[in-house]
Design a protein around this motif. Structure first.
Motif, PDB file in Angstrom:
ATOM      1  N   MET A   1      15.142  -8.038 -24.103  1.00  0.00           N
ATOM      2  CA  MET A   1      14.463  -6.804 -23.706  1.00  0.00           C
ATOM      3  C   MET A   1      13.930  -6.055 -24.922  1.00  0.00           C
ATOM      4  N   LEU A   2      14.723  -5.982 -25.989  1.00  0.00           N
ATOM      5  CA  LEU A   2      14.290  -5.278 -27.190  1.00  0.00           C
ATOM      6  C   LEU A   2      13.111  -5.979 -27.852  1.00  0.00           C
ATOM      7  N   VAL A   3      13.143  -7.292 -27.883  1.00  0.00           N
ATOM      8  CA  VAL A   3      12.014  -8.029 -28.473  1.00  0.00           C
ATOM      9  C   VAL A   3      10.745  -7.757 -27.680  1.00  0.00           C
ATOM     10  N   ALA A   4      10.850  -7.750 -26.345  1.00  0.00           N
ATOM     11  CA  ALA A   4       9.684  -7.444 -25.515  1.00  0.00           C
ATOM     12  C   ALA A   4       9.199  -6.016 -25.755  1.00  0.00           C
ATOM     13  N   ASP A   5      10.123  -5.073 -25.875  1.00  0.00           N
ATOM     14  CA  ASP A   5       9.741  -3.684 -26.142  1.00  0.00           C
ATOM     15  C   ASP A   5       9.047  -3.551 -27.497  1.00  0.00           C
ATOM     16  N   LEU A   6       9.542  -4.276 -28.490  1.00  0.00           N
ATOM     17  CA  LEU A   6       8.940  -4.219 -29.817  1.00  0.00           C
ATOM     18  C   LEU A   6       7.509  -4.740 -29.779  1.00  0.00           C
ATOM     19  N   VAL A   7       7.298  -5.808 -29.040  1.00  0.00           N
ATOM     20  CA  VAL A   7       5.945  -6.355 -28.915  1.00  0.00           C
ATOM     21  C   VAL A   7       5.023  -5.348 -28.243  1.00  0.00           C
ATOM     22  N   VAL A   8       5.527  -4.671 -27.196  1.00  0.00           N
ATOM     23  CA  VAL A   8       4.720  -3.666 -26.501  1.00  0.00           C
ATOM     24  C   VAL A   8       4.333  -2.537 -27.442  1.00  0.00           C
ATOM     25  N   LEU A   9       5.270  -2.078 -28.243  1.00  0.00           N
ATOM     26  CA  LEU A   9       4.969  -0.989 -29.175  1.00  0.00           C
ATOM     27  C   LEU A   9       3.946  -1.405 -30.224  1.00  0.00           C
ATOM     28  N   LEU A  10       4.040  -2.637 -30.695  1.00  0.00           N
ATOM     29  CA  LEU A  10       3.147  -3.079 -31.762  1.00  0.00           C
ATOM     30  C   LEU A  10       1.732  -3.374 -31.273  1.00  0.00           C
ATOM     31  N   VAL A  11       1.583  -3.811 -30.032  1.00  0.00           N
ATOM     32  CA  VAL A  11       0.255  -4.180 -29.524  1.00  0.00           C
ATOM     33  C   VAL A  11      -0.383  -3.058 -28.728  1.00  0.00           C
ATOM     34  N   ASN A  12       0.268  -1.899 -28.697  1.00  0.00           N
ATOM     35  CA  ASN A  12      -0.253  -0.796 -27.885  1.00  0.00           C
ATOM     36  C   ASN A  12      -1.309   0.026 -28.619  1.00  0.00           C
ATOM     37  N   GLY A  13      -1.830  -0.503 -29.696  1.00  0.00           N
ATOM     38  CA  GLY A  13      -2.871   0.202 -30.436  1.00  0.00           C
ATOM     39  C   GLY A  13      -2.290   1.042 -31.551  1.00  0.00           C
ATOM     40  N   PRO A  14      -3.087   1.935 -32.139  1.00  0.00           N
ATOM     41  CA  PRO A  14      -2.594   2.809 -33.218  1.00  0.00           C
ATOM     42  C   PRO A  14      -1.396   3.620 -32.744  1.00  0.00           C
ATOM     43  N   LEU A  15      -0.501   3.908 -33.676  1.00  0.00           N
ATOM     44  CA  LEU A  15       0.718   4.618 -33.304  1.00  0.00           C
ATOM     45  C   LEU A  15       0.446   6.020 -32.772  1.00  0.00           C
ATOM     46  N   THR A  16      -0.676   6.590 -33.161  1.00  0.00           N
ATOM     47  CA  THR A  16      -1.002   7.925 -32.642  1.00  0.00           C
ATOM     48  C   THR A  16      -1.343   7.888 -31.164  1.00  0.00           C
TER      49      THR A  16
ATOM     50  N   ALA B   1      15.520   5.827 -24.467  1.00  0.00           N
ATOM     51  CA  ALA B   1      16.532   5.504 -23.461  1.00  0.00           C
ATOM     52  C   ALA B   1      17.050   4.082 -23.651  1.00  0.00           C
ATOM     53  N   VAL B   2      16.153   3.163 -23.988  1.00  0.00           N
ATOM     54  CA  VAL B   2      16.560   1.773 -24.226  1.00  0.00           C
ATOM     55  C   VAL B   2      17.486   1.686 -25.431  1.00  0.00           C
ATOM     56  N   LEU B   3      17.168   2.417 -26.490  1.00  0.00           N
ATOM     57  CA  LEU B   3      18.009   2.407 -27.689  1.00  0.00           C
ATOM     58  C   LEU B   3      19.393   2.965 -27.403  1.00  0.00           C
ATOM     59  N   VAL B   4      19.457   4.031 -26.609  1.00  0.00           N
ATOM     60  CA  VAL B   4      20.763   4.599 -26.240  1.00  0.00           C
ATOM     61  C   VAL B   4      21.556   3.587 -25.422  1.00  0.00           C
ATOM     62  N   LEU B   5      20.876   2.889 -24.506  1.00  0.00           N
ATOM     63  CA  LEU B   5      21.543   1.867 -23.705  1.00  0.00           C
ATOM     64  C   LEU B   5      22.085   0.744 -24.590  1.00  0.00           C
ATOM     65  N   VAL B   6      21.281   0.325 -25.567  1.00  0.00           N
ATOM     66  CA  VAL B   6      21.731  -0.717 -26.495  1.00  0.00           C
ATOM     67  C   VAL B   6      22.932  -0.234 -27.301  1.00  0.00           C
ATOM     68  N   LEU B   7      22.914   1.027 -27.690  1.00  0.00           N
ATOM     69  CA  LEU B   7      24.052   1.588 -28.424  1.00  0.00           C
ATOM     70  C   LEU B   7      25.314   1.538 -27.573  1.00  0.00           C
ATOM     71  N   PHE B   8      25.207   1.916 -26.298  1.00  0.00           N
ATOM     72  CA  PHE B   8      26.362   1.833 -25.408  1.00  0.00           C
ATOM     73  C   PHE B   8      26.880   0.398 -25.316  1.00  0.00           C
ATOM     74  N   LEU B   9      25.951  -0.558 -25.195  1.00  0.00           N
ATOM     75  CA  LEU B   9      26.343  -1.958 -25.113  1.00  0.00           C
ATOM     76  C   LEU B   9      27.032  -2.410 -26.390  1.00  0.00           C
ATOM     77  N   LEU B  10      26.520  -1.965 -27.527  1.00  0.00           N
ATOM     78  CA  LEU B  10      27.143  -2.316 -28.808  1.00  0.00           C
ATOM     79  C   LEU B  10      28.564  -1.763 -28.889  1.00  0.00           C
ATOM     80  N   LEU B  11      28.736  -0.496 -28.540  1.00  0.00           N
ATOM     81  CA  LEU B  11      30.060   0.116 -28.582  1.00  0.00           C
ATOM     82  C   LEU B  11      31.024  -0.597 -27.637  1.00  0.00           C
TER      83      LEU B  11
END
Length: 460
Positions: free
Chosen positions: A310-325, A337-347
């Motif tokens: 899921m994180l790899v897919a999210d990273l691809v979406v962020l990178l191909v979504n055009g300029p960061l602005t 929200a995804v990062l918080v969920l991953v943090l919970f999973l890590l803990l």
């Protein structure tokens, strides 16, 4: 061949694990634990002098501590895969554990009914939906915290200080002069939304102080609370799914007889059922501590690779979504929200792992998961900083930026410690201790958002 220092380290980790388990037993005080540990070490020394190695001596010494049969039995059940079951599993004493469990059930039900009554009073007294949302956590969580305090026998001074600290955000969210956004349909301002969404985080971490019986500085107690929170979420999900099925079938049957179940659900079932489910789930988590089978390792091994994909897919979406602005604000919120969920999973994964087990492929998967989360966090931070540079600071942008910075520090040091562990340069206990040592940072950040952000941004 195992060296003497290595054997000594393994023995100290075993004793530390035993000590942490005994600390969680509500009837044993700190001086008693120290005396028990001294006795355990004496037994180990005697056994080693007779020719046993340190691990055998440790296991036999625990078995010989006849006055700790109940505690040792529970410890055995949680570590059955390491020969505990064969060495120290003995029959239950009649009456004792069962009677205590029934007493705990009765106390829990009393707190659950109290929470339901409090919610019912709140719903009847408050007409404003926003005011209801603001105050719901302050009505329900005190009953859960009260059950924690009763079960852990927390000192009254700890209870009083915790209640006083919890009263501060309660007063803030109710007395601050929040303003609404203008327009034909007025909506709550961003600082109000941030306050009532961050207040439960602060309350939950304060409740953890009572769960530990006031021993929040103990690494083992904090990790036990992390484990409790993860399993509580699982039980709540199961209770919610089961309740939805039962209620759906009941409503369908009653509708055929011309009976409308909706008024009863709104007036009584939801006010009592939702807080009741929270208390029941908490009781179930505590009640199953002595069960051999533990769902935590299974869940973490299933969801860790899925979360990595899921994180790899999210990273691809962020990178191909055009300029960061041009990255959509809602997308950044979802990424947080995804990062918080991953943090919970890590803990939860770290809390479920046996610290004495050797490294394996799952540890490398965890390292990859944290690395992917760091990459997503870095991209999201860059996008946020770019948007702030172009459009300026607002309450929600500042809160999102702060959360990402807090997550960045947590994930970065976790990655460094995990890398050292999988390469054999650090013990797993270093990874564990970092997770629990960093928890107060989230409480501080939540307190800043609840108490400081509203006046800083003019309550808008």
């Amino acid at each position: 061949m195992t060296t003497e220092p290595a054997r000594g380290n393994v023995l100290e980790e075993q004793i530390g694990q035993w000590r942490g388990f005994v600390r969680r037993r509500q009837a044993i005080s700190a001086p008693d634990i120290e005396e028990m540990e001294d006795h355990l070490r004496e037994q180990i020394a005697d056994l080693e002098s007779s020719g046993l190695d340190s691990e055998e001596a440790f296991l036999v010494a625990v078995k010989r501590m006849g006055n700790l049969d109940a505690v040792s039995r529970e410890f055995a059940r949680e570590h059955s895969h390491r020969l505990w079951k064969q060495l120290v599993l003995v029959p239950e004493a009649d009456g004792g554990p069962g009677a205590r469990r029934w007493r705990e059930l009765g106390v829990m039900l009393a707190f659950a009914v109290g929470a339901g009554v409090a919610v019912k009073i709140l719903v009847s007294a408050v007409d404003d939906e926003m005011a209801l949302l603001r105050n719901l956590p302050f009505v329900v969580l005190p009953f859960l915290a009260g059950w924690f305090a009763w079960k852990s026998r927390a000192p009254w001074r700890v209870c009083a200080v915790t209640a006083a600290l919890a009263a501060v955000p309660a007063l803030a969210v109710n007395l601050y002069p929040f303003t609404q956004t203008p327009g034909p349909y007025p909506a709550p301002g961003m600082t109000e939304v941030l306050a009532f969404t961050h207040a439960p985080v602060l309350l939950w971490l304060l409740a953890g102080v009572l769960h530990t019986g006031g021993r929040w500085r103990s690494h083992e107690q904090r990790m036990d609370y992390v484990r409790f929170a993860g399993e509580l979420a699982m039980y709540l999900a199961l209770l919610a799914l089961g309740s939805m099925v039962l209620l759906g079938l009941t409503a369908a049957v009653l509708s055929l007889a011309g009976v409308d179940l909706e008024p009863f659900m709104e007036d009584w079932l939801l006010p009592f059922g939702v807080p009741g489910a929270l208390l029941v789930a908490a009781w179930l988590v505590e009640a199953k501590k002595s069960v051999v089978e533990n769902i935590a390792p299974v869940l973490t091994r299933v969801f860790t690779p899925l979360a990595l994909l899921m994180l790899v897919a999210d990273l691809v979406v962020l990178l191909v979504n055009g300029p960061l602005t041009t990255v959509d604000r809602e997308l950044l919120i979802i990424m947080d929200a995804v990062l918080v969920l991953v943090l919970f999973l890590l803990l939860y994964s770290i809390s479920a792992r046996d610290p004495l087990a050797p490294t394996g492929i799952f540890d490398w998967l965890q390292l990859a998961l944290v690395g992917a989360a760091l990459a997503v966090n870095a991209v999201a931070l860059t996008a946020m900083l770019t948007r702030i540079a172009e459009f300026g600071f607002t309450a929600n942008k500042t809160a999102a930026l702060g959360l990402n910075l807090v997550l960045l520090v947590h994930l970065a040091w976790s990655a460094w410690l995990l890398l050292g562990f999988v390469r054999g340069r650090r013990p797993f206990t270093a990874v564990e201790r970092w997770q629990t040592a960093y928890l107060p940072v989230y409480a501080v950040w939540a307190a800043v958002v609840v108490l400081v952000f509203p006046p800083m941004f003019a309550f808008a």
